[in-house]
Enzyme design. Structure first.
Site, PDB file in Angstrom:
ATOM      1  N   TYR A   6      -7.599  -8.846  -1.933  1.00  0.00           N
ATOM      2  CA  TYR A   6      -8.390  -7.976  -2.785  1.00  0.00           C
ATOM      3  C   TYR A   6      -7.798  -6.579  -2.847  1.00  0.00           C
ATOM      4  O   TYR A   6      -6.905  -6.243  -2.074  1.00  0.00           O
ATOM      5  CB  TYR A   6      -9.855  -7.945  -2.333  1.00  0.00           C
ATOM      6  CG  TYR A   6     -10.155  -7.092  -1.113  1.00  0.00           C
ATOM      7  CD1 TYR A   6      -9.754  -7.470   0.160  1.00  0.00           C
ATOM      8  CD2 TYR A   6     -10.853  -5.885  -1.237  1.00  0.00           C
ATOM      9  CE1 TYR A   6     -10.050  -6.683   1.267  1.00  0.00           C
ATOM     10  CE2 TYR A   6     -11.150  -5.097  -0.133  1.00  0.00           C
ATOM     11  CZ  TYR A   6     -10.750  -5.503   1.119  1.00  0.00           C
ATOM     12  OH  TYR A   6     -11.031  -4.731   2.218  1.00  0.00           O
ATOM     13  N   LYS A  14      -4.029  -7.401   2.646  1.00  0.00           N
ATOM     14  CA  LYS A  14      -5.424  -7.039   2.345  1.00  0.00           C
ATOM     15  C   LYS A  14      -6.220  -8.292   1.987  1.00  0.00           C
ATOM     16  O   LYS A  14      -6.456  -8.581   0.813  1.00  0.00           O
ATOM     17  CB  LYS A  14      -5.465  -5.992   1.224  1.00  0.00           C
ATOM     18  CG  LYS A  14      -6.790  -5.241   1.149  1.00  0.00           C
ATOM     19  CD  LYS A  14      -6.633  -3.988   0.321  1.00  0.00           C
ATOM     20  CE  LYS A  14      -7.945  -3.298   0.024  1.00  0.00           C
ATOM     21  NZ  LYS A  14      -8.673  -2.820   1.174  1.00  0.00           N
ATOM     22  N   GLU A  60      -7.278   1.560  13.298  1.00  0.00           N
ATOM     23  CA  GLU A  60      -7.820   2.177  12.075  1.00  0.00           C
ATOM     24  C   GLU A  60      -9.332   2.022  12.068  1.00  0.00           C
ATOM     25  O   GLU A  60      -9.912   1.437  12.985  1.00  0.00           O
ATOM     26  CB  GLU A  60      -7.184   1.539  10.837  1.00  0.00           C
ATOM     27  CG  GLU A  60      -7.419   0.046  10.736  1.00  0.00           C
ATOM     28  CD  GLU A  60      -6.643  -0.627   9.610  1.00  0.00           C
ATOM     29  OE1 GLU A  60      -6.389   0.008   8.573  1.00  0.00           O
ATOM     30  OE2 GLU A  60      -6.317  -1.817   9.767  1.00  0.00           O
ATOM     31  N   LEU A  67      -3.740  -1.700   7.796  1.00  0.00           N
ATOM     32  CA  LEU A  67      -3.537  -1.779   6.355  1.00  0.00           C
ATOM     33  C   LEU A  67      -2.762  -0.526   5.912  1.00  0.00           C
ATOM     34  O   LEU A  67      -3.066   0.577   6.362  1.00  0.00           O
ATOM     35  CB  LEU A  67      -4.882  -1.835   5.618  1.00  0.00           C
ATOM     36  CG  LEU A  67      -4.688  -2.045   4.124  1.00  0.00           C
ATOM     37  CD1 LEU A  67      -4.288  -3.482   3.823  1.00  0.00           C
ATOM     38  CD2 LEU A  67      -5.939  -1.690   3.344  1.00  0.00           C
TER      39      LEU A  67
HETATM   40  N1  PDD Z   1     -10.801  -0.578   2.335  1.00  0.00           N
HETATM   41  N2  PDD Z   1      -7.819   0.135   6.378  1.00  0.00           N
HETATM   42  C1  PDD Z   1      -8.665  -0.869   6.085  1.00  0.00           C
HETATM   43  C2  PDD Z   1      -8.948  -1.879   7.134  1.00  0.00           C
HETATM   44  C3  PDD Z   1      -9.264  -0.940   4.813  1.00  0.00           C
HETATM   45  O1  PDD Z   1     -10.107  -1.945   4.525  1.00  0.00           O
HETATM   46  C4  PDD Z   1      -8.979   0.072   3.850  1.00  0.00           C
HETATM   47  C5  PDD Z   1      -9.576   0.040   2.467  1.00  0.00           C
HETATM   48  C6  PDD Z   1      -8.088   1.102   4.211  1.00  0.00           C
HETATM   49  C7  PDD Z   1      -7.719   2.199   3.245  1.00  0.00           C
HETATM   50  O2  PDD Z   1      -6.876   1.728   2.211  1.00  0.00           O
HETATM   51  P1  PDD Z   1      -6.858   2.426   0.784  1.00  0.00           P
HETATM   52  O3  PDD Z   1      -6.580   3.878   1.031  1.00  0.00           O
HETATM   53  O4  PDD Z   1      -5.760   1.755   0.070  1.00  0.00           O
HETATM   54  O5  PDD Z   1      -8.231   2.220   0.185  1.00  0.00           O
HETATM   55  C8  PDD Z   1      -7.533   1.091   5.468  1.00  0.00           C
HETATM   56  C9  PDD Z   1     -11.390  -0.740   1.015  1.00  0.00           C
HETATM   57  C10 PDD Z   1     -11.701   0.555   0.371  1.00  0.00           C
HETATM   58  C11 PDD Z   1     -12.587  -1.685   1.110  1.00  0.00           C
HETATM   59  O6  PDD Z   1     -12.454  -2.643   1.862  1.00  0.00           O
HETATM   60  O7  PDD Z   1     -13.592  -1.489   0.441  1.00  0.00           O
END
Ligand code: PDD
Length: 286
Positions: free
Chosen positions: A33, A150, A182, A206
């Site tokens: 996703y 992801k 994280e 991620l």
């Molecule tokens: N989550 N780390 C994890 C585990 C994440 O699920 C996310 C993003 C990030 C940040 O990635 P980015 O800057 O590309 O959004 C880091 C999304 C927003 C979600 O699961 O809704």
């Protein structure tokens, strides 16, 4: 009001959208996703999200049902059809719906991948949590070892959010071998003086699209960036802490496991990075 969503080539009302019970996303969490934020009716860093999506698909040997150009068009069409000014677009691609449940991957020639997109309205730029800062607790990182992909396996992050809620906190930072990996759905940072410290990229976290932009902006603003792991004790002792993601942008963290960070108020570096990130995102959104 009902949203218009996108499912396998069709735009339809959310209540009419259908996916098979044999879909491998549903049965096996065999899907990837992306969440792309929308500001002023435009997409923030679409290219970054599209590239990461291609990488996730490749790592899992999953076919994309659309080209990245088509994907951009679908994102834009959903923004238009739903009059979305601010919020996000959720996109999910799974390995499709074979005729029956089977652990082996189906043949992509006979089982095409499934694709679903929908919009979400959210106050991003003026989110109240950015003014107050958030509290986090630490929990053990019990996810699988390929967190750089992801995937839709979000049970442990969901459990982490519930552990935070039960402890009266807003979110959780995950710790492995004594060091923070994280946040449950965001990247984690601490600040010492003008130095920003965040875990280095590897399969353990991620590779956040917001992280990449924020670290670039920090360097452009003459801040020092150190990519390395840190402990909860080091974080509790830091001047500031913050998280980044497409749904929070830069959000200050003001307490960790009940210990106040810095003054207990959002730090200047985090607030400045938030400001310049939003400014650049608005300017570059497409
Ligand atoms: N989550 N780390 C994890 C585990 C994440 O699920 C996310 C993003 C990030 C940040 O990635 P980015 O800057 O590309 O959004 C880091 C999304 C927003 C979600 O699961 O809704």
């Amino acid at each position: 009001m009902s949203r218009t969503v996108y499912v396998n080539g069709e735009y339809c009302a959310e209540e009419d959208a259908k996916i098979s019970i044999f879909d491998r996303g549903f049965l096996m969490a065999d899907g990837v996703y992306e969440v792309t934020s929308v500001l002023d009716g435009k997409l923030v860093d679409f290219d970054g999200h599209a590239k990461r999506l291609e990488r996730s698909l490749k790592e899992l040997d999953m076919a994309s049902p659309v080209t990245m150009d088509e994907l951009l068009e679908i994102h834009r069409e959903l923004v238009k059809r739903n009059d979305l000014e601010e919020g996000g677009i959720y996109l999910q691609i799974t390995r499709g719906a074979p005729a029956d449940r089977d652990f082996a991957f189906p043949d992509p020639a006979t089982t095409p991948s499934s694709i679903v997109l929908f919009t979400q309205v959210k106050n991003l730029a003026n989110a109240p949590a950015a003014q107050t800062g958030i509290s986090v607790i630490s929990i053990e990182d019990q996810r699988w070892a390929r967190r750089d992909i992801k995937t839709v396996q979000l049970l442990y992050p969901s459990m982490g959010k519930m552990m935070a809620k039960a402890a009266g906190a807003d979110d959780a930072w995950m710790v492995e071998d004594g060091q923070v990996t994280e946040g449950t759905s965001n990247n984690a940072y601490i600040v010492k003086g003008r130095k920003i410290i965040t875990r280095q990229l590897s399969n353990d976290i991620l590779h956040g699209i917001t992280r990449a932009a924020v670290l670039r902006l920090a360097k452009e603003a003459q801040m020092e960036v150190e990519e390395r792991g840190f402990t909860i004790e080091e974080a509790q002792d830091a001047d500031e802490a913050f998280i980044t993601s497409a749904t929070t942008f830069v959000q200050p963290v003001v307490s960790i496991d009940g210990e106040t960070i810095g003054t207990g108020k959002p730090g200047n570096i985090a607030l400045r990075l938030r400001e310049i990130y939003i400014e650049e995102s608005r300017a570059k959104a497409i």
